[in-house]
Design a protein around this motif. Structure first.
Motif, PDB file in Angstrom:
ATOM      1  N   GLU A 189       2.385   1.749  -3.538  1.00  0.00           N
ATOM      2  CA  GLU A 189       1.082   2.228  -4.412  1.00  0.00           C
ATOM      3  C   GLU A 189       0.926   3.643  -4.316  1.00  0.00           C
ATOM      4  OE1 GLU A 189      -1.779  -0.829  -3.938  1.00  0.00           O
ATOM      5  OE2 GLU A 189      -1.142  -2.024  -5.524  1.00  0.00           O
ATOM      6  N   THR A 190       0.970   3.935  -2.984  1.00  0.00           N
ATOM      7  CA  THR A 190       0.622   5.434  -2.629  1.00  0.00           C
ATOM      8  C   THR A 190       1.668   6.435  -3.263  1.00  0.00           C
ATOM      9  OG1 THR A 190      -0.493   4.938  -0.643  1.00  0.00           O
ATOM     10  CG2 THR A 190       0.486   7.199  -0.623  1.00  0.00           C
ATOM     11  N   HIS A 191       2.923   5.926  -3.238  1.00  0.00           N
ATOM     12  CA  HIS A 191       4.064   6.770  -3.656  1.00  0.00           C
ATOM     13  C   HIS A 191       3.973   6.647  -5.222  1.00  0.00           C
ATOM     14  CE1 HIS A 191       5.451   6.760   0.315  1.00  0.00           C
ATOM     15  NE2 HIS A 191       6.493   7.378  -0.030  1.00  0.00           N
ATOM     16  N   ILE A 192       3.461   5.395  -5.742  1.00  0.00           N
ATOM     17  CA  ILE A 192       3.110   5.504  -7.316  1.00  0.00           C
ATOM     18  C   ILE A 192       2.184   6.337  -7.983  1.00  0.00           C
ATOM     19  CG2 ILE A 192       2.547   3.920  -9.067  1.00  0.00           C
ATOM     20  CD1 ILE A 192       3.976   1.569  -7.806  1.00  0.00           C
ATOM     21  N   ASP A 193       1.309   6.397  -7.024  1.00  0.00           N
ATOM     22  CA  ASP A 193       0.092   7.073  -7.378  1.00  0.00           C
ATOM     23  C   ASP A 193       0.520   8.739  -7.371  1.00  0.00           C
ATOM     24  OD1 ASP A 193      -1.479   4.839  -8.115  1.00  0.00           O
ATOM     25  OD2 ASP A 193      -2.424   4.991  -6.055  1.00  0.00           O
ATOM     26  N   ASN A 194       1.181   9.121  -6.400  1.00  0.00           N
ATOM     27  CA  ASN A 194       1.518  10.497  -6.203  1.00  0.00           C
ATOM     28  C   ASN A 194       2.744  10.849  -6.892  1.00  0.00           C
ATOM     29  OD1 ASN A 194      -0.701  11.670  -4.308  1.00  0.00           O
ATOM     30  ND2 ASN A 194      -0.129   9.730  -3.403  1.00  0.00           N
ATOM     31  N   LYS A 195       3.575   9.877  -7.457  1.00  0.00           N
ATOM     32  CA  LYS A 195       4.849  10.101  -8.139  1.00  0.00           C
ATOM     33  C   LYS A 195       6.209  10.650  -7.073  1.00  0.00           C
ATOM     34  CE  LYS A 195       3.024  10.836 -12.784  1.00  0.00           C
ATOM     35  NZ  LYS A 195       3.323   9.590 -13.119  1.00  0.00           N
ATOM     36  N   TRP A 196       5.884  10.213  -5.794  1.00  0.00           N
ATOM     37  CA  TRP A 196       6.842  10.418  -4.642  1.00  0.00           C
ATOM     38  C   TRP A 196       7.977   9.575  -4.751  1.00  0.00           C
ATOM     39  CZ3 TRP A 196       2.138  10.960  -0.449  1.00  0.00           C
ATOM     40  CH2 TRP A 196       1.592  12.125  -0.545  1.00  0.00           C
ATOM     41  N   GLU A 220       7.063  -0.534 -11.863  1.00  0.00           N
ATOM     42  CA  GLU A 220       5.700   0.565 -11.789  1.00  0.00           C
ATOM     43  C   GLU A 220       6.382   1.636 -11.053  1.00  0.00           C
ATOM     44  OE1 GLU A 220       1.864  -0.598 -10.733  1.00  0.00           O
ATOM     45  OE2 GLU A 220       1.886  -2.219 -11.951  1.00  0.00           O
ATOM     46  N   TYR A 221       7.025   1.530  -9.817  1.00  0.00           N
ATOM     47  CA  TYR A 221       7.589   2.261  -9.126  1.00  0.00           C
ATOM     48  C   TYR A 221       8.755   3.224  -9.776  1.00  0.00           C
ATOM     49  CZ  TYR A 221      10.252   4.843  -5.334  1.00  0.00           C
ATOM     50  OH  TYR A 221      10.973   5.752  -4.663  1.00  0.00           O
ATOM     51  N   ASN A 250       0.729  -1.213   0.076  1.00  0.00           N
ATOM     52  CA  ASN A 250      -0.085   0.161  -0.091  1.00  0.00           C
ATOM     53  C   ASN A 250       0.875   1.214   0.027  1.00  0.00           C
ATOM     54  OD1 ASN A 250      -2.448  -1.398  -0.047  1.00  0.00           O
ATOM     55  ND2 ASN A 250      -2.453  -1.459   2.251  1.00  0.00           N
ATOM     56  N   ALA A 298       7.163   5.655 -12.450  1.00  0.00           N
ATOM     57  CA  ALA A 298       6.567   6.541 -11.724  1.00  0.00           C
ATOM     58  C   ALA A 298       7.617   7.951 -11.390  1.00  0.00           C
ATOM     59  CB  ALA A 298       5.645   6.121 -10.654  1.00  0.00           C
TER      60      ALA A 298
END
Length: 218
Positions: free
Chosen positions: A20-27, A87-88, A17, A91
């Protein structure tokens, strides 16, 4: 400690999780073993109240980012979720870096196909024989002993019984077993050479379309 480069949030451990949060926000994820830096500032709230807040100072180093990426990779490999790792990487990568990430991903896919092919077995005289690393070592060992027996002139080995993938006993003459061992060696060499040739094409690829055209053919 696992650290978000964007805001200084920290986590004791990594999980799907969080990634995935970092992927979604590109962090970017960093791994930091020191205290983070903060600056106390006054902030005006909508109601006119002034409060003091500690703003994160982003002084994350390239080495800490590299260590964070390594931690993500180790987590994904341990949990057999390599796609999440790529994916990471995609991103957080700049546009001019993404082709290299895609090349790394494609090389990993080819390596996986190569390993599967190496262990998928070999058909010889209508039998399927296992070709895992330990199986190949056993075949090489038996062939070596057989050659010593032939070269010594004793010829004490008149036949060799080997087990196929279905646990059926298969009887070989000495000469046929040496041919079988040679076929196993050639099978291994052919797969490794094919994988290396594809990896060379990956290195030379100039675009994502070039990479998509590179596939492992069964």
């Amino acid at each position: 400690m696992i650290t978000t480069k964007f805001n200084g949030n920290q986590y004791f451990s990594l999980d799907k999780n969080i990634i995935e949060t970092h992927i979604d926000n590109k962090w970017v994820i960093a791994f930091v073993t020191r205290q983070l830096s903060f600056k106390e500032e006054d902030r005006l709230l909508p109601d006119g109240t002034i409060v003091k807040v500690n703003d994160f100072i982003d002084d994350i180093t390239p080495q800490e980012i590299e260590n964070g990426t390594k931690t993500v990779k180790e987590y994904c490999l341990a949990n057999k979720n390599e796609n999440l790792y790529f994916e990471y990487l995609l991103a957080i990568s700049q546009e001019d870096e993404k082709l290299n990430v895609l090349k790394e991903k494609k090389k990993y896919e080819i390596q996986t196909k190569r390993d599967e092919a190496l262990e998928s077995g070999l058909i010889y005289n209508d039998h399927i024989f296992q070709t895992r690393e330990k199986d190949k070592q056993n075949i090489i060992g038996a062939a070596t002993n057989l050659m010593f027996d032939i070269q010594s002139g004793t010829n004490s080995i008149s036949e060799i019984i080997w087990i196929d993938i279905n646990d059926e006993k298969v009887t070989f003459t000495p000469q046929d077993f040496l041919k079988f061992a040679s076929s196993v060696a050639y099978h291994t060499q052919e797969i490794i050479f094919r994988a290396n040739a594809l990896k060379e094409r990956i290195e030379q690829a100039k675009s994502e379309q070039d990479l998509e055209a590179i596939v492992w053919e069964e």
